[in-house]
Design a protein around this motif. Structure first.
Motif, PDB file in Angstrom:
ATOM      1  N   LEU A   1       0.854  -1.161  -0.017  1.00 54.93           N
ATOM      2  CA  LEU A   1       0.358   0.012  -0.129  1.00 54.93           C
ATOM      3  C   LEU A   1       0.640   1.407  -0.181  1.00 54.93           C
ATOM      4  N   LEU A   2       2.264   0.963   0.540  1.00 57.36           N
ATOM      5  CA  LEU A   2       2.899   2.067   0.730  1.00 57.36           C
ATOM      6  C   LEU A   2       3.255   3.127  -0.515  1.00 57.36           C
ATOM      7  N   SER A   3       3.709   2.002  -1.454  1.00 56.04           N
ATOM      8  CA  SER A   3       4.230   1.706  -2.990  1.00 56.04           C
ATOM      9  C   SER A   3       2.930   2.231  -3.660  1.00 56.04           C
ATOM     10  N   VAL A   4       2.105   2.370  -3.437  1.00 59.33           N
ATOM     11  CA  VAL A   4       0.520   2.389  -4.260  1.00 59.33           C
ATOM     12  C   VAL A   4       0.254   3.650  -3.929  1.00 59.33           C
ATOM     13  N   MET A   5       0.282   4.602  -2.972  1.00 56.25           N
ATOM     14  CA  MET A   5       0.549   5.223  -2.106  1.00 56.25           C
ATOM     15  C   MET A   5       1.588   6.695  -3.048  1.00 56.25           C
ATOM     16  N   ALA A   6       3.100   5.413  -3.057  1.00 56.26           N
ATOM     17  CA  ALA A   6       3.915   6.523  -3.611  1.00 56.26           C
ATOM     18  C   ALA A   6       3.217   6.736  -5.346  1.00 56.26           C
ATOM     19  N   TYR A   7       2.691   5.530  -6.253  1.00 56.04           N
ATOM     20  CA  TYR A   7       2.941   5.884  -7.070  1.00 56.04           C
ATOM     21  C   TYR A   7       1.198   7.148  -7.496  1.00 56.04           C
ATOM     22  N   ASP A   8       0.685   6.898  -6.906  1.00 56.38           N
ATOM     23  CA  ASP A   8      -0.476   8.141  -6.773  1.00 56.38           C
ATOM     24  C   ASP A   8       0.429   9.664  -6.170  1.00 56.38           C
ATOM     25  N   ARG A   9       0.934   9.776  -5.508  1.00 55.02           N
ATOM     26  CA  ARG A   9       1.453  11.449  -5.333  1.00 55.02           C
ATOM     27  C   ARG A   9       2.390  11.444  -6.762  1.00 55.02           C
ATOM     28  N   PHE A  10       2.980  10.576  -7.247  1.00 55.49           N
ATOM     29  CA  PHE A  10       3.868  10.799  -8.615  1.00 55.49           C
ATOM     30  C   PHE A  10       3.048  11.030  -9.748  1.00 55.49           C
ATOM     31  N   ASN A  11       1.810  10.670  -9.780  1.00 62.96           N
ATOM     32  CA  ASN A  11       1.290  10.956 -10.644  1.00 62.96           C
ATOM     33  C   ASN A  11       0.398  11.821 -10.818  1.00 62.96           C
ATOM     34  N   ALA A  12       0.129  12.714  -8.834  1.00 61.22           N
ATOM     35  CA  ALA A  12       0.003  13.940  -9.077  1.00 61.22           C
ATOM     36  C   ALA A  12       0.551  15.027  -8.769  1.00 61.22           C
ATOM     37  N   ILE A  13       1.229  14.714  -8.645  1.00 65.89           N
ATOM     38  CA  ILE A  13       2.690  15.642  -8.875  1.00 65.89           C
ATOM     39  C   ILE A  13       3.175  16.070 -10.338  1.00 65.89           C
ATOM     40  N   CYS A  14       3.986  14.689 -10.742  1.00 70.17           N
ATOM     41  CA  CYS A  14       4.752  15.129 -12.472  1.00 70.17           C
ATOM     42  C   CYS A  14       3.525  14.864 -13.610  1.00 70.17           C
ATOM     43  N   ARG A  15       2.516  14.245 -13.337  1.00 64.27           N
ATOM     44  CA  ARG A  15       0.911  14.497 -14.510  1.00 64.27           C
ATOM     45  C   ARG A  15       0.230  14.387 -13.726  1.00 64.27           C
ATOM     46  N   PRO A  16      -0.331  16.043 -13.443  1.00 65.21           N
ATOM     47  CA  PRO A  16      -1.151  16.477 -12.674  1.00 65.21           C
ATOM     48  C   PRO A  16      -2.171  16.847 -13.711  1.00 65.21           C
ATOM     49  N   LEU A  17      -2.558  16.863 -14.783  1.00 68.33           N
ATOM     50  CA  LEU A  17      -2.972  16.806 -16.207  1.00 68.33           C
ATOM     51  C   LEU A  17      -4.007  16.196 -16.263  1.00 68.33           C
ATOM     52  N   HIS A  18      -3.143  14.262 -16.158  1.00 69.66           N
ATOM     53  CA  HIS A  18      -3.935  13.349 -16.536  1.00 69.66           C
ATOM     54  C   HIS A  18      -4.276  13.119 -15.492  1.00 69.66           C
ATOM     55  N   TYR A  19      -3.890  13.365 -14.439  1.00 72.63           N
ATOM     56  CA  TYR A  19      -4.202  12.168 -13.030  1.00 72.63           C
ATOM     57  C   TYR A  19      -5.840  12.554 -12.883  1.00 72.63           C
ATOM     58  N   GLY A  20      -6.353  12.531 -13.076  1.00 68.78           N
ATOM     59  CA  GLY A  20      -7.741  11.984 -13.266  1.00 68.78           C
ATOM     60  C   GLY A  20      -8.337  11.339 -14.070  1.00 68.78           C
ATOM     61  N   VAL A  21      -7.461  10.896 -15.326  1.00 68.42           N
ATOM     62  CA  VAL A  21      -7.548   9.707 -16.361  1.00 68.42           C
ATOM     63  C   VAL A  21      -6.581   8.464 -16.017  1.00 68.42           C
ATOM     64  N   ILE A  22      -5.517   9.273 -15.022  1.00 67.78           N
ATOM     65  CA  ILE A  22      -4.977   7.442 -14.660  1.00 67.78           C
ATOM     66  C   ILE A  22      -5.098   7.300 -13.620  1.00 67.78           C
ATOM     67  N   MET A  23      -5.503   7.861 -12.156  1.00 70.95           N
ATOM     68  CA  MET A  23      -6.124   7.436 -11.372  1.00 70.95           C
ATOM     69  C   MET A  23      -7.572   6.745 -11.312  1.00 70.95           C
ATOM     70  N   HIS A  24      -7.868   6.935 -12.173  1.00 70.06           N
ATOM     71  CA  HIS A  24     -10.317   6.197 -11.714  1.00 70.06           C
ATOM     72  C   HIS A  24     -10.324   4.971 -10.823  1.00 70.06           C
ATOM     73  N   PRO A  25     -11.185   5.342 -10.898  1.00 69.85           N
ATOM     74  CA  PRO A  25     -11.448   4.571  -9.273  1.00 69.85           C
ATOM     75  C   PRO A  25     -11.540   3.320  -9.518  1.00 69.85           C
ATOM     76  N   LYS A  26     -11.592   2.687 -10.810  1.00 65.55           N
ATOM     77  CA  LYS A  26     -11.637   0.878 -11.156  1.00 65.55           C
ATOM     78  C   LYS A  26      -9.997   0.754 -10.997  1.00 65.55           C
ATOM     79  N   LEU A  27      -9.032   1.945 -10.974  1.00 65.01           N
ATOM     80  CA  LEU A  27      -8.067   1.325 -11.143  1.00 65.01           C
ATOM     81  C   LEU A  27      -7.521   0.959  -9.597  1.00 65.01           C
TER      82      LEU A  27
END
Length: 238
Positions: free
Chosen positions: A44-70
């Motif tokens: 879970l800690l590694s998954v949370m790191a991936y979440d923060r990576f997308n939030a900061i490095c790919r902010p415009l695509h965050y909603g598309v990448i981290m969708h509820p199903k994923l």
């Protein structure tokens, strides 16, 4: 998860049955739950790191990448991997011939402590534990470090100081938990045993099974502005 991990740590001392050469069912249950929660926490800690990576490095695509199903799949992956690891470890450990005159001299019922009281060759189990350590400690920590390398590089490109502060604030609580949890767990599972006395190992085990889970809610709560305001008022004596 933190509450469960702490509660299972309190009843860690188990007795060995001299006639049947096996521990009570309670001991097996404690070991199973301890490994389950610990392994799931690592993933879970590694998954949370991936979440923060997308939030900061790919902010415009965050909603598309981290969708509820994923998010549901990642959560399921964490728990399933924890169940698999716990089932394998518990099955192997409780097939060992344990010395009837020994007790587990540790705060928790975990694999290294049980290996020490075995009365037979534990080479296979030790090798399996090394593989599990790589899969559930080294690999998640490596993924977290890689994620934060990209995060730091992206944050340094931000020219506005306020933007940098918010970006680091997003990762601060998670990074503190990672350092506390993985730092102590790696010392117990990876460092050569000769470098630590048994008492030191018991202290480190106590730290990452009780202290760290107890601090986690407080650490994550500090991101909340209302919680910060309440804590400041409490410290100020208002």
């Amino acid at each position: 998860m933190e509450v469960n991990l702490i509660s299972h740590t309190k009843d860690a001392e188990i007795l060995i049955h001299s006639s049947a050469h096996r521990v009570f069912v309670k001991g097996a249950t404690l070991l199973y739950l301890f490994v389950l929660l610990g392994s799931t926490e690592c993933v879970l800690l590694s998954v949370m790191a991936y979440d923060r990576f997308n939030a900061i490095c790919r902010p415009l695509h965050y909603g598309v990448i981290m969708h509820p199903k994923l998010l549901q799949r990642l959560a399921a992956l964490a728990w399933i991997s924890g169940f698999v690891e716990s089932t394998v470890q518990t099955s192997l450990v409780f097939h060992l011939h344990l010395c009837s005159h020994h007790r587990v001299d540790d705060f928790t019922c975990e694999v290294p402590a049980l290996i020490q009281i075995a009365c037979e060759d534990t080479t296979f189990l030790e090798n399996e534990l090394s593989v599990a350590t790589v899969l559930y400690l080294v690999t998640p920590l490596g993924l977290i470090l890689v994620s934060y390398c990209f995060i730091v590089r992206s944050v340094l490109k931000i020219k506005v100081r306020e933007g940098r502060r918010k970006a680091f604030g997003t990762c601060g609580s998670h990074l503190i938990v990672v350092v506390l949890f993985f730092g102590t767990a790696i010392c117990v599972y990876i460092q050569p045993k000769s470098k630590y006395t048994h008492n030191s190992e018991k202290f480190l085990t106590l730290f990452y099974t009780i202290v760290t889970p107890s601090l986690n809610p407080l650490i994550y709560t500090l991101r909340n502005k209302e919680a910060k305001w309440a804590i400041k008022r409490l410290l100020a004596g208002e």
